[in-house]
Design a protein around this motif. Structure first.
Motif, PDB file in Angstrom:
ATOM      1  N   ILE A 333       0.902  -1.273   0.069  1.00 60.25           N
ATOM      2  CA  ILE A 333       0.034   0.009  -0.179  1.00 60.25           C
ATOM      3  C   ILE A 333       0.831   1.187  -0.047  1.00 60.25           C
ATOM      4  O   ILE A 333       0.468   2.276  -0.662  1.00 60.25           O
ATOM      5  CB  ILE A 333      -0.874   0.125   1.298  1.00 60.25           C
ATOM      6  CG1 ILE A 333      -1.948  -1.124   0.993  1.00 60.25           C
ATOM      7  CG2 ILE A 333      -1.610   1.284   1.465  1.00 60.25           C
ATOM      8  CD1 ILE A 333      -2.829  -1.421   2.356  1.00 60.25           C
ATOM      9  N   PHE A 334       1.995   1.401   0.801  1.00 62.20           N
ATOM     10  CA  PHE A 334       2.784   2.314   1.151  1.00 62.20           C
ATOM     11  C   PHE A 334       3.691   2.633  -0.346  1.00 62.20           C
ATOM     12  O   PHE A 334       3.693   3.635  -0.994  1.00 62.20           O
ATOM     13  CB  PHE A 334       3.865   2.310   2.171  1.00 62.20           C
ATOM     14  CG  PHE A 334       3.402   2.678   3.379  1.00 62.20           C
ATOM     15  CD1 PHE A 334       3.803   3.848   3.584  1.00 62.20           C
ATOM     16  CD2 PHE A 334       2.544   1.723   4.165  1.00 62.20           C
ATOM     17  CE1 PHE A 334       3.626   4.473   5.095  1.00 62.20           C
ATOM     18  CE2 PHE A 334       2.387   2.172   5.652  1.00 62.20           C
ATOM     19  CZ  PHE A 334       2.625   3.559   5.845  1.00 62.20           C
ATOM     20  N   SER A 335       4.012   1.478  -1.107  1.00 65.96           N
ATOM     21  CA  SER A 335       4.701   1.602  -2.375  1.00 65.96           C
ATOM     22  C   SER A 335       3.673   2.375  -3.346  1.00 65.96           C
ATOM     23  O   SER A 335       4.058   2.924  -4.260  1.00 65.96           O
ATOM     24  CB  SER A 335       5.197   0.422  -2.809  1.00 65.96           C
ATOM     25  OG  SER A 335       6.055  -0.040  -1.850  1.00 65.96           O
ATOM     26  N   LEU A 336       2.393   1.778  -3.427  1.00 65.85           N
ATOM     27  CA  LEU A 336       1.369   2.071  -4.455  1.00 65.85           C
ATOM     28  C   LEU A 336       1.065   3.575  -4.469  1.00 65.85           C
ATOM     29  O   LEU A 336       1.025   4.420  -5.504  1.00 65.85           O
ATOM     30  CB  LEU A 336       0.118   1.201  -4.548  1.00 65.85           C
ATOM     31  CG  LEU A 336       0.373   0.024  -4.908  1.00 65.85           C
ATOM     32  CD1 LEU A 336      -0.952  -0.995  -4.549  1.00 65.85           C
ATOM     33  CD2 LEU A 336       0.777  -0.443  -6.363  1.00 65.85           C
ATOM     34  N   VAL A 337       0.874   3.978  -3.177  1.00 69.03           N
ATOM     35  CA  VAL A 337       0.551   5.391  -2.924  1.00 69.03           C
ATOM     36  C   VAL A 337       1.586   6.316  -3.256  1.00 69.03           C
ATOM     37  O   VAL A 337       1.632   7.381  -3.932  1.00 69.03           O
ATOM     38  CB  VAL A 337      -0.138   5.426  -1.598  1.00 69.03           C
ATOM     39  CG1 VAL A 337      -0.639   6.822  -1.048  1.00 69.03           C
ATOM     40  CG2 VAL A 337      -1.317   4.833  -1.327  1.00 69.03           C
ATOM     41  N   GLY A 338       2.773   5.759  -2.521  1.00 73.69           N
ATOM     42  CA  GLY A 338       3.999   6.612  -2.768  1.00 73.69           C
ATOM     43  C   GLY A 338       4.443   6.867  -4.233  1.00 73.69           C
ATOM     44  O   GLY A 338       4.742   8.089  -4.543  1.00 73.69           O
ATOM     45  N   ALA A 339       4.185   5.952  -5.019  1.00 74.54           N
ATOM     46  CA  ALA A 339       4.276   6.072  -6.339  1.00 74.54           C
ATOM     47  C   ALA A 339       3.542   6.992  -7.106  1.00 74.54           C
ATOM     48  O   ALA A 339       3.961   7.803  -7.712  1.00 74.54           O
ATOM     49  CB  ALA A 339       4.250   4.810  -7.413  1.00 74.54           C
ATOM     50  N   ASP A 340       2.216   6.966  -6.583  1.00 69.63           N
ATOM     51  CA  ASP A 340       1.304   7.741  -7.338  1.00 69.63           C
ATOM     52  C   ASP A 340       1.558   9.295  -6.905  1.00 69.63           C
ATOM     53  O   ASP A 340       1.562  10.417  -7.665  1.00 69.63           O
ATOM     54  CB  ASP A 340      -0.152   7.411  -6.781  1.00 69.63           C
ATOM     55  CG  ASP A 340      -1.178   8.410  -7.427  1.00 69.63           C
ATOM     56  OD1 ASP A 340      -1.265   8.558  -8.513  1.00 69.63           O
ATOM     57  OD2 ASP A 340      -1.819   9.126  -6.595  1.00 69.63           O
ATOM     58  N   VAL A 341       1.881   9.561  -5.545  1.00 69.93           N
ATOM     59  CA  VAL A 341       2.387  10.828  -5.024  1.00 69.93           C
ATOM     60  C   VAL A 341       3.541  11.461  -5.898  1.00 69.93           C
ATOM     61  O   VAL A 341       3.415  12.632  -6.194  1.00 69.93           O
ATOM     62  CB  VAL A 341       2.573  10.796  -3.457  1.00 69.93           C
ATOM     63  CG1 VAL A 341       3.194  12.191  -2.936  1.00 69.93           C
ATOM     64  CG2 VAL A 341       1.170  10.331  -2.884  1.00 69.93           C
ATOM     65  N   ASN A 342       4.547  10.763  -5.989  1.00 70.51           N
ATOM     66  CA  ASN A 342       5.860  11.129  -6.694  1.00 70.51           C
ATOM     67  C   ASN A 342       5.516  11.471  -8.132  1.00 70.51           C
ATOM     68  O   ASN A 342       5.806  12.488  -8.593  1.00 70.51           O
ATOM     69  CB  ASN A 342       6.673   9.906  -6.881  1.00 70.51           C
ATOM     70  CG  ASN A 342       7.424   9.937  -5.276  1.00 70.51           C
ATOM     71  OD1 ASN A 342       7.474  10.953  -4.472  1.00 70.51           O
ATOM     72  ND2 ASN A 342       7.857   8.623  -5.012  1.00 70.51           N
ATOM     73  N   ARG A 343       4.577  10.486  -8.726  1.00 71.64           N
ATOM     74  CA  ARG A 343       4.129  11.023 -10.122  1.00 71.64           C
ATOM     75  C   ARG A 343       3.406  12.417 -10.130  1.00 71.64           C
ATOM     76  O   ARG A 343       3.826  13.319 -11.010  1.00 71.64           O
ATOM     77  CB  ARG A 343       3.429   9.997 -10.605  1.00 71.64           C
ATOM     78  CG  ARG A 343       2.891  10.122 -11.956  1.00 71.64           C
ATOM     79  CD  ARG A 343       1.552   9.055 -12.679  1.00 71.64           C
ATOM     80  NE  ARG A 343       0.614   9.018 -11.746  1.00 71.64           N
ATOM     81  CZ  ARG A 343      -0.501   9.960 -11.782  1.00 71.64           C
ATOM     82  NH1 ARG A 343      -0.190  10.989 -12.680  1.00 71.64           N
ATOM     83  NH2 ARG A 343      -1.556  10.105 -10.809  1.00 71.64           N
ATOM     84  N   ARG A 344       2.363  12.580  -9.382  1.00 68.95           N
ATOM     85  CA  ARG A 344       1.795  13.794  -9.233  1.00 68.95           C
ATOM     86  C   ARG A 344       2.633  14.980  -9.013  1.00 68.95           C
ATOM     87  O   ARG A 344       2.524  16.203  -9.803  1.00 68.95           O
ATOM     88  CB  ARG A 344       0.592  13.915  -8.260  1.00 68.95           C
ATOM     89  CG  ARG A 344      -0.415  12.612  -8.584  1.00 68.95           C
ATOM     90  CD  ARG A 344      -1.469  12.429  -7.496  1.00 68.95           C
ATOM     91  NE  ARG A 344      -2.265  13.649  -7.492  1.00 68.95           N
ATOM     92  CZ  ARG A 344      -2.922  13.987  -6.091  1.00 68.95           C
ATOM     93  NH1 ARG A 344      -3.101  13.003  -5.314  1.00 68.95           N
ATOM     94  NH2 ARG A 344      -3.749  15.095  -6.276  1.00 68.95           N
ATOM     95  N   VAL A 345       3.765  14.847  -8.087  1.00 69.13           N
ATOM     96  CA  VAL A 345       4.371  16.079  -7.614  1.00 69.13           C
ATOM     97  C   VAL A 345       5.167  16.634  -8.956  1.00 69.13           C
ATOM     98  O   VAL A 345       5.739  17.561  -9.147  1.00 69.13           O
ATOM     99  CB  VAL A 345       5.255  15.688  -6.244  1.00 69.13           C
ATOM    100  CG1 VAL A 345       6.380  16.767  -6.147  1.00 69.13           C
ATOM    101  CG2 VAL A 345       4.267  15.549  -5.180  1.00 69.13           C
TER     102      VAL A 345
END
Length: 379
Positions: A333-345
Motif C-alpha cells: 500500500i505504501f509503495s502504490l500510494v508513494g509512487a502515485d504521489v511522486n508522479r503527481r508531484v
C-alpha cells in the motif's frame, strides 16, 4: 500454522538475533534519556519464543539450548552500557509432555490427557548492567495461548490446546528448577523493579483494570503490533461500570497508544493534507486522548518516538520465524500510494502545503515513551 525452525537450537538462535538487533537499535537511538536517574525499560511482546509447534517441548535438547541462549543474553545485557536498563525479553512458551513418543511423532493415545502435560508461559527479565536475571511466570495460562492450527509441512505436530480451567495448570519441576537457578519474580519485584508492564498478544489497557497508583504508568507491548501507556490519571483504574453491551469498562482515564493501523491512517491523512491544505483528521490530533505522537507533532506532554527496530534487513530476519504478511501488505500500500504521489508531484507540478511524510507501518518499530515521572523518579 506456527512458524520456526524444526531444529530447536536454530530456532532459538534466529529469535535471539532478532532480539539482539532490536536491543542494539534501541541503545543506538538518540531518543532515550542518558541520565542514570532514569530507568530505561525494554519490552518485547508475548509469544516471542514459541517455535514451530506453538510451544517448545521440554526435551534435554531444549534445556541445553535455552541455558546457552540465556547465558549469552545475560552476558550481553550485563554490560556496563546497560546500567539503569531493565529488559523484559518477551515470553517463552513451553510444554512438558510425559510421553516421549508424542513429542517425537504426535502418536500417543493419551496425548489429550492434560494430567500428563504441564504448560508454561514465562518471561526472562534481565536487570541491565548486572548478572541478575529472573523469571516471571504466567500463573493463569489462557487456552487462547495455544490457538487451534494445522501442522506445517515438514514440521512436528502442534502441541494440543489445553481445555481445562487456567487454575488447573500446574507448573511442576521446571518451575522449581528456575526458582533455584534464577529466582522467580515476586510481587515486590513487580512493583519496585518493574513498575507495571504488560507483554501480551491481544490485550489492551483501555479495557482495564489498571491497578497503578494515580499518576503512575502502566505500559503495554502487544504482539499484535500495538504499544500503549496509561497513567491512571484519575486513580480510578479499578472501578468499573457496565456498557450497553453488558460488558464492564474500567475508568482507566487517558490511554496513549500507537499501532500500525493508526500509523497508516495518520500517514494517509497527512498526504491528503499536503495536497489539499486541509487535514480531515485534524480534530483527532496526536495526544488528544489516544495518540502519543505522529505527524501532527507531540501534544501528549511527553516525548514519543518510533524507530526502525531491525534495520533494512528486517524482512530477511523475520521470514520463516514470525508472521510478515501484514507488513508485506502494508508495504504494498505504501509503495502504490508513494509512487502515485511522486508522479503527481513531478509531472503535475503540484503545490504542496506540507512536507510529504515517511511511513513506518510497514516494518517493525520500537516505540519509545517518555521519560515519565514515577514517584518523583523518571522511567
Amino acid at each position: 500454522c506456527f512458524l520456526g525452525a524444526t531444529d530447536v537450537e536454530e530456532d532459538l538462535e534466529a529469535r535471539m538475533r532478532v532480539m539482539n538487533t532490536a536491543i542494539e537499535s534501541a541503545h543506538a537511538s538518540a531518543n532515550w534519556d542518558r541520565s542514570n536517574a532514569t530507568l530505561k525499560i525494554f519490552m518485547a511482546p508475548e509469544f516471542f519464543w514459541r517455535g514451530p509447534q506453538g510451544a517448545y517441548p521440554m526435551t534435554p535438547e531444549f534445556a541445553t539450548a535455552v541455558r546457552r541462549i540465556i547465558g549469552d543474553l545475560e552476558q550481553r545485557l550485563g554490560s556496563d552500557r546497560f546500567q539503569d536498563w531493565l529488559f523484559v525479553l518477551g515470553t517463552v512458551i513451553a510444554v512438558r509432555v510425559d510421553q516421549e513418543d508424542w513429542v517425537a511423532t504426535g502418536n500417543s493415545e493419551d496425548k489429550d490427557e492434560e494430567s500428563r502435560m504441564s504448560y508454561f508461559n514465562f518471561a526472562p527479565v534481565q536487570i541491565g548492567g548486572t548478572s541478575t536475571m529472573k523469571i516471571q511466570f504466567k500463573h493463569y495460562i489462557s487456552t487462547l495461548d495455544f490457538p487451534d492450527t494445522t501442522s506445517r509441512e515438514g514440521a512436528p505436530p502442534p502441541v494440543p490446546r489445553p481445555t481445562k480451567r487456567p487454575e488447573c495448570f500446574v507448573q511442576r519441576s521446571f518451575t522449581e528448577d528456575c526458582r533455584l537457578r534464577y529466582g522467580e519474580m515476586t510481587a515486590d519485584d513487580v512493583r519496585h523493579e518493574l513498575g507495571f508492564k504488560d507483554a501480551s498478544a491481544g490485550m489492551n489497557i483501555a479495557g482495564g483494570p489498571v491497578a497503578t497508583n494515580q499518576g503512575n504508568p502502566i505500559f503495554l507491548a502487544d504482539g499484535f503490533g500495538r504499544t500503549a501507556m496509561s497513567l491512571n490519571i484519575y486513580g480510578r483504574g479499578r472501578e468499573a461500570n457496565k456498557l450497553l453491551t453488558g460488558r464492564f469498562h474500567y475508568d482507566v482515564g487517558v490511554v496513549y497508544g500507537a499501532d500500525s493501523n493508526v500509523e497508516l491512517g495518520q500517514w494517509a491523512s497527512s498526504i491528503i493534507a499536503a495536497f489539499a491544505g486541509n487535514n480531515p483528521g485534524a480534530a483527532r490530533i496526536a495526544g488528544m486522548g489516544t495518540l502519543p505522537g505522529g505527524y501532527q507533532g507531540n501534544a501528549a506532554g511527553f516525548e514519543f518516538t518510533q524507530i526502525n527496530a531491525l534495520g533494512k534487513d528486517w524482512l530477511t530476519m523475520l521470514e520463516g520465524f514470525f508472521d510478515t504478511a501484514s507488513y508485506k501488505e502494508a508495504l504494498r500500500i505504501f509503495s502504490l500510494v508513494g509512487a502515485d504521489v511522486n508522479r503527481r508531484v513531478k509531472k503535475e507540478h503540484r503545490h504542496l502545503f506540507n512536507n510529504l511524510p515517511d511511513g513506518s507501518a510497514y516494518f517493525p518499530t520500537i516505540d519509545m515513551y517518555g521519560p515519565i515521572p514515577v514517584n518523583g523518579k523518571w522511567t
